[in-house]
Design a protein around this motif. Sequence first.
Motif, PDB file in Angstrom:
ATOM      1  N   ARG A  66       0.834  -1.206   0.000  1.00 50.54           N
ATOM      2  CA  ARG A  66       0.000   0.000   0.000  1.00 50.54           C
ATOM      3  C   ARG A  66       0.864   1.250   0.000  1.00 50.54           C
ATOM      4  N   MET A  67       1.923   1.227   0.792  1.00 51.21           N
ATOM      5  CA  MET A  67       2.819   2.385   0.876  1.00 51.21           C
ATOM      6  C   MET A  67       3.618   2.553  -0.419  1.00 51.21           C
ATOM      7  N   GLU A  68       3.707   1.466  -1.196  1.00 45.46           N
ATOM      8  CA  GLU A  68       4.387   1.539  -2.490  1.00 45.46           C
ATOM      9  C   GLU A  68       3.439   1.960  -3.608  1.00 45.46           C
ATOM     10  N   ILE A 698       9.742   5.317  11.302  1.00 43.45           N
ATOM     11  CA  ILE A 698       8.405   4.773  11.594  1.00 43.45           C
ATOM     12  C   ILE A 698       7.737   4.226  10.338  1.00 43.45           C
ATOM     13  N   SER A 699       8.129   4.727   9.171  1.00 44.62           N
ATOM     14  CA  SER A 699       7.594   4.155   7.931  1.00 44.62           C
ATOM     15  C   SER A 699       8.073   2.724   7.760  1.00 44.62           C
ATOM     16  N   LEU A 700       9.333   2.465   8.099  1.00 45.58           N
ATOM     17  CA  LEU A 700       9.869   1.100   8.030  1.00 45.58           C
ATOM     18  C   LEU A 700       9.254   0.215   9.105  1.00 45.58           C
ATOM     19  N   LEU A 701       8.918   0.829  10.239  1.00 43.25           N
ATOM     20  CA  LEU A 701       8.336   0.070  11.347  1.00 43.25           C
ATOM     21  C   LEU A 701       6.851  -0.212  11.127  1.00 43.25           C
ATOM     22  N   TRP A 727       6.430   4.636   0.773  1.00 42.41           N
ATOM     23  CA  TRP A 727       7.475   3.787   1.353  1.00 42.41           C
ATOM     24  C   TRP A 727       8.837   4.478   1.142  1.00 42.41           C
ATOM     25  N   PRO A 728       9.715   4.449   2.138  1.00 43.04           N
ATOM     26  CA  PRO A 728      11.014   5.136   2.008  1.00 43.04           C
ATOM     27  C   PRO A 728      11.862   4.560   0.875  1.00 43.04           C
TER      28      PRO A 728
END
Length: 800
Positions: A66-68, A698-701, A727-728
């Motif tokens: 979703r973040m991608e 926090i994005s990775l978490l 996503w980072p």
Amino acid sequence: MKYDFAAIEQKWQKKWEEAKVFHAEDLSDKKKFYGLVEFPYPSGAGMHVGHIKAYAGLEVVSRKRRMEGYNVLFPIGFDAFGLPTENYAIKTGIHPRKVTDQNIKHFREQLSRVGFSFDWDRVVDTTDEKYYKWTQWIFLKLFEKGLVFRDTAMVNYCPSCKVVLSNEDSQGGKCDICKSDIIQKSKDVWYLRITAYAERLLSDLDTVDYLPNIKQQQVNWIGRSTGAFVNFPLCGVPDQLRIYTTRPDTLFGVTFMVIAPEHPLLQKYRSAIKNQAEIDAYAAECAKKTEFERTQLVKEKTGVRIEGITAKNPVSGKEIPIYIADYVMMGYGTGAIMAVPAHDERDYAFARKFGIDIVEVIRGGDISKEAYTGDGEMVASGFLNGLTNKKESIARMIAYLTEKGIGEEGVQYKMKDWAFNRQRYWGEPIPIVHCPHCGMVPVPYEELPLTLPQVENFVPGEGGESPLAKIASFVNCKCPRCGGDAKRETDTMPQWAGSSWYFLRYIDPLNDDALADPAKLAYWLPVDWYNGGMEHVTRHMIYSRFWHKFLYDIGVVPTAEPYAKRTAQGLILGSDGQKMSKSLGNVVDPLNVVDVYGADTLRVYVLFMGDYGSAAPWSESSMRGCRRFLDRVAALTEKVRGEGVTPALEASFHKTVKKVSSDIEEMKFNTAIAALMTLLNEIEAHGSLTKDELLTFISLLDPFAPHLAEEIHEELGCEGFLATAPWPTFDEAKTRSDTVEVAVQVNGKLRGVVPMPADCGEAEALSLAKSDEKVAAAIAGKTVVKEIVVKNKIVNLVVR
């Protein structure tokens, strides 16, 4: 920031639900991702933490997708028909419908409180009439195409559950449900002709991305073998026995034949058999044994020679005896085998017991002591004599059989047709009517679903008949074809039916006019990634692949395979190292963990406890360690200083983004979390980080601990949901360190680890290695005779 997990988790679960953050949009312009987990059987015991691990893997992947920017379909449902619920209903007197609804409600509460990002608008329940209408529809389509048939057979019967079981559901001679010993019973059985798809089920494994061990289990289950069909003429009656063998090269060594005690030859030529009473008595004894008992390799060999009928070896011309024995089954091959005792251990033991000739046809062993099962030179084999290549010997024999018209090349499969009925109430009714004039007649499509009648007594009959057989208003009906009096089929479908197509219904769960809309099927299929237990990679997966291929053949689905990728998780064992079980008292309820530690701690721990595909024991102390990690993450809000980049942390952030991104795709969740822990240590050692860096962290978490991550996101003044934030990304150039740690060995023994400039030349690496104090001491007074340098990894010095 204070980490009040109870308040935070309730808050964000409510916000996600209200905003429909996890809602999948049909026919979106976005690239799609369909992540599938095995839907649970809603038992009365509820879920345990093993279920959480099973779903957490693709939960992480789906949140990352979703973040991608993907349109993500990540659904859940309930596989709710089956014996456990019905047995509970019989025991308590509570209707299975009510039991099922109660259990689903409890399961849903457990899943919701852990914060899974399921699309709750697409929930399916296999016991819902609107769902099983389409299960029955698929059955009728299979019936139309000749892939459903009924036969009388010796079946595996559980006297405790009072139900017929397939071979797959009674492995080891035990009932899959209650673990009681099964017995053999003659019954009318519905079968699905899955063997018609055996070759495609096997060959199409080359087109999918399954774990190697999953593919291999399916290959073994299907059990394809190549060999030859051979016809043995009978002496005494005008007939022949047809056998299948993978070793036609050994035909000259056949000294007897064995047929199944149920072989039709025994009834066809009763008058020619001189010891019929002995044959009948032995067959009656065999009928009491389970298939598992009959086919065990390590057991005493029993059998009876048929007097009055013999066979002729079609290549040697010798007359050979025929026996009946329990280890030959009518359901396997042709129900008859040729026996080559010199080169098969079971045949050898049988021949020794009954004094049958043993003829060596492959040189290499001592057949006076034991069967020789290896390769070697062909002997006593006519035109094959002198050959040493097994493949060549087989090919020559098949050519000879074909030329003489006594056999031909053939393929066989270990997989048998799917026994597809249960004599119980709580299952999908089989939509067939039995008419004395028209035979088996399908219920018209417009009358589907054929629903279960309301009953109060669910107990099956002592003879194994379905409880539905007692209900005259259900059984007695009119034939849809001729209008005459007829009777409904009273058996129901097995639990595997509803789970063989559930992933299709998620795509369009409310459609009353079709299994699913073709445009939506074309958009979402195939399932991009399916994760589940290893215990389901044969039965469930092969059954569902079979149904899907059939639906593809009739134009209902657009893909030949349902799942593009299949992975598996390992078990969570009890703290005692045993499989979690109510009887052992080692089951951990996820809600108990959520109450004490929080959902995010549970989520992180089940993925941090070890390799995702391996079993690992539950550890309360490790759980507490994960909670401490999240407490430290919450405290990072107090360390924020400005925006942008902290030079001392920049490389570490880029490396961590790269590693976490890669590890999630490879299901290395434990090392992804470890990388975040390492980065946290570096941040704390430095003493501060920027707002942008905390957002990256926090994005990775977020896929692992989404409630805490969302709360920090809001605390930093950010709008919207972190669940849908980008996503980072990382800069590959910034993931490379200026220095590397290089191991230095002297004569193969590690003598030191020396920091060196990344990508330094060989001369510089050798100079730095030799100047290290420990290495210098190891080579002092010695001559360096060889120097090996592997850039950025190792220096090896060989000295004398």
